[in-house]
Design a protein around this motif. Sequence first.
Motif, mmCIF file in Angstrom:
data_model
loop_
_atom_site.group_PDB
_atom_site.id
_atom_site.type_symbol
_atom_site.label_atom_id
_atom_site.label_comp_id
_atom_site.label_asym_id
_atom_site.label_seq_id
_atom_site.Cartn_x
_atom_site.Cartn_y
_atom_site.Cartn_z
ATOM 1 N N LEU A 1 0.816 -1.210 0.000
ATOM 2 C CA LEU A 1 0.000 0.000 0.000
ATOM 3 C C LEU A 1 0.854 1.266 0.000
ATOM 4 N N ALA A 2 2.152 1.085 -0.114
ATOM 5 C CA ALA A 2 3.053 2.244 -0.073
ATOM 6 C C ALA A 2 2.736 3.216 -1.207
ATOM 7 N N GLU A 3 2.778 4.491 -0.878
ATOM 8 C CA GLU A 3 2.479 5.520 -1.874
ATOM 9 C C GLU A 3 3.727 5.946 -2.636
ATOM 10 N N ARG A 4 4.878 5.587 -2.101
ATOM 11 C CA ARG A 4 6.132 5.940 -2.758
ATOM 12 C C ARG A 4 6.950 4.680 -3.030
ATOM 13 N N GLY A 5 7.829 4.797 -3.993
ATOM 14 C CA GLY A 5 8.704 3.675 -4.299
ATOM 15 C C GLY A 5 8.034 2.671 -5.221
ATOM 16 N N ARG A 6 8.815 1.721 -5.653
ATOM 17 C CA ARG A 6 8.326 0.703 -6.581
ATOM 18 C C ARG A 6 7.725 -0.467 -5.807
ATOM 19 N N ILE A 7 6.513 -0.845 -6.173
ATOM 20 C CA ILE A 7 5.842 -1.978 -5.538
ATOM 21 C C ILE A 7 5.830 -3.142 -6.523
ATOM 22 N N ASP A 8 6.324 -4.278 -6.093
ATOM 23 C CA ASP A 8 6.306 -5.467 -6.944
ATOM 24 C C ASP A 8 4.945 -6.147 -6.788
ATOM 25 N N HIS A 9 3.995 -5.732 -7.608
ATOM 26 C CA HIS A 9 2.642 -6.271 -7.488
ATOM 27 C C HIS A 9 2.591 -7.761 -7.824
ATOM 28 N N THR A 10 3.487 -8.201 -8.693
ATOM 29 C CA THR A 10 3.521 -9.631 -9.023
ATOM 30 C C THR A 10 3.779 -10.450 -7.771
ATOM 31 N N PHE A 11 4.674 -9.943 -6.926
ATOM 32 C CA PHE A 11 4.952 -10.654 -5.675
ATOM 33 C C PHE A 11 3.815 -10.491 -4.675
ATOM 34 N N TRP A 12 3.431 -9.242 -4.404
ATOM 35 C CA TRP A 12 2.496 -8.995 -3.310
ATOM 36 C C TRP A 12 1.100 -9.557 -3.568
ATOM 37 N N ARG A 13 0.715 -9.690 -4.834
ATOM 38 C CA ARG A 13 -0.580 -10.318 -5.120
ATOM 39 C C ARG A 13 -0.571 -11.804 -4.754
ATOM 40 N N HIS A 14 0.645 -12.360 -4.649
ATOM 41 C CA HIS A 14 0.780 -13.782 -4.310
ATOM 42 C C HIS A 14 1.540 -13.968 -2.999
ATOM 43 N N ALA A 15 1.453 -12.969 -2.137
ATOM 44 C CA ALA A 15 2.174 -13.038 -0.857
ATOM 45 C C ALA A 15 1.699 -14.207 -0.003
ATOM 46 N N ASP A 16 0.454 -14.631 -0.201
ATOM 47 C CA ASP A 16 -0.049 -15.775 0.557
ATOM 48 C C ASP A 16 0.722 -17.046 0.210
ATOM 49 N N LYS A 17 1.064 -17.188 -1.062
ATOM 50 C CA LYS A 17 1.836 -18.363 -1.487
ATOM 51 C C LYS A 17 3.244 -18.316 -0.904
ATOM 52 N N ALA A 18 3.824 -17.120 -0.864
ATOM 53 C CA ALA A 18 5.160 -16.968 -0.278
ATOM 54 C C ALA A 18 5.113 -17.261 1.221
ATOM 55 N N PHE A 19 4.027 -16.854 1.862
ATOM 56 C CA PHE A 19 3.861 -17.156 3.290
ATOM 57 C C PHE A 19 3.799 -18.668 3.510
ATOM 58 N N ASP A 20 3.032 -19.358 2.665
ATOM 59 C CA ASP A 20 2.927 -20.817 2.783
ATOM 60 C C ASP A 20 4.294 -21.476 2.589
ATOM 61 N N ALA A 21 5.069 -20.944 1.644
ATOM 62 C CA ALA A 21 6.409 -21.491 1.405
ATOM 63 C C ALA A 21 7.294 -21.289 2.633
ATOM 64 N N PHE A 22 7.167 -20.132 3.259
ATOM 65 C CA PHE A 22 7.919 -19.858 4.488
ATOM 66 C C PHE A 22 7.545 -20.865 5.568
ATOM 67 N N GLU A 23 6.246 -21.125 5.696
ATOM 68 C CA GLU A 23 5.763 -22.080 6.695
ATOM 69 C C GLU A 23 6.249 -23.497 6.397
ATOM 70 N N GLU A 24 6.479 -23.772 5.115
ATOM 71 C CA GLU A 24 6.925 -25.111 4.712
ATOM 72 C C GLU A 24 8.432 -25.307 4.867
ATOM 73 N N GLY A 25 9.133 -24.242 5.279
ATOM 74 C CA GLY A 25 10.558 -24.413 5.553
ATOM 75 C C GLY A 25 11.499 -23.490 4.812
ATOM 76 N N TYR A 26 10.982 -22.678 3.893
ATOM 77 C CA TYR A 26 11.836 -21.724 3.171
ATOM 78 C C TYR A 26 11.971 -20.462 4.028
ATOM 79 N N THR A 27 12.725 -20.581 5.102
ATOM 80 C CA THR A 27 12.716 -19.545 6.134
ATOM 81 C C THR A 27 13.859 -18.542 6.044
ATOM 82 N N THR A 28 14.749 -18.703 5.087
ATOM 83 C CA THR A 28 15.815 -17.716 4.915
ATOM 84 C C THR A 28 15.521 -16.883 3.675
#
Length: 217
Positions: free
Chosen positions: A145-172
Amino acid sequence: MTTTLSEKAKAELGSLMVNTTELVDLLSLLPKEHLNEYPLLQKEIFSKHPKVKGYNKALKEKRFTKEEYRDRIFARLDIFAYEMAVAMNTDYLIDRVMLIVGSEIDRIDDLEINEIGADVLQRILLELSTQVRKQVQPKADHPFLAERGRIDHTFWRHADKAFDAFEEGYTTQAALDAWCQLNLHTRCPQSFIRWLKTHEDPREINEWNEYVGQSSK
């Protein structure tokens, strides 16, 4: 430790120091433990506050009782809790009640704490407390939701998938970044792991759900 203020900030501080009423109002909103070293000030700031005086006057005039006042507060908290709870994933609670009452929906009104289970109730209360913090987080805290700077919408629209990956062990950062490149075809922001440790599952954040909904239109 010395804090160096800008000239504008010093001017605002000076204005606040001169305006005693405004300063007292500000101090009255501080948690009491912040004024432990000033017990008399703490006592007078509270007891002499016009709102407190108005409350005590209303009690004296029997316009309401302390219990009625308390009940009105809790009624409002009930609404807050409901609004937050319906935005959460509470299937585990529904499943628990389902096992007890089945199709007899009227029986829900008579359930006891021990029937639902202390562990289930503790879980939902903990999740509600997390939701409270999320509700009051300034929107600027969310990178998508940042008003400044570049937002990677490709990533943030799928942040839930990245969260699941973190939970599955991709913690670094390196591991999660590699996962994102392979599965989302974009890089994982350096700030994401720190962000999810604060906010946890994006799917439980109203702002993220609204953001994804708007992005899909």
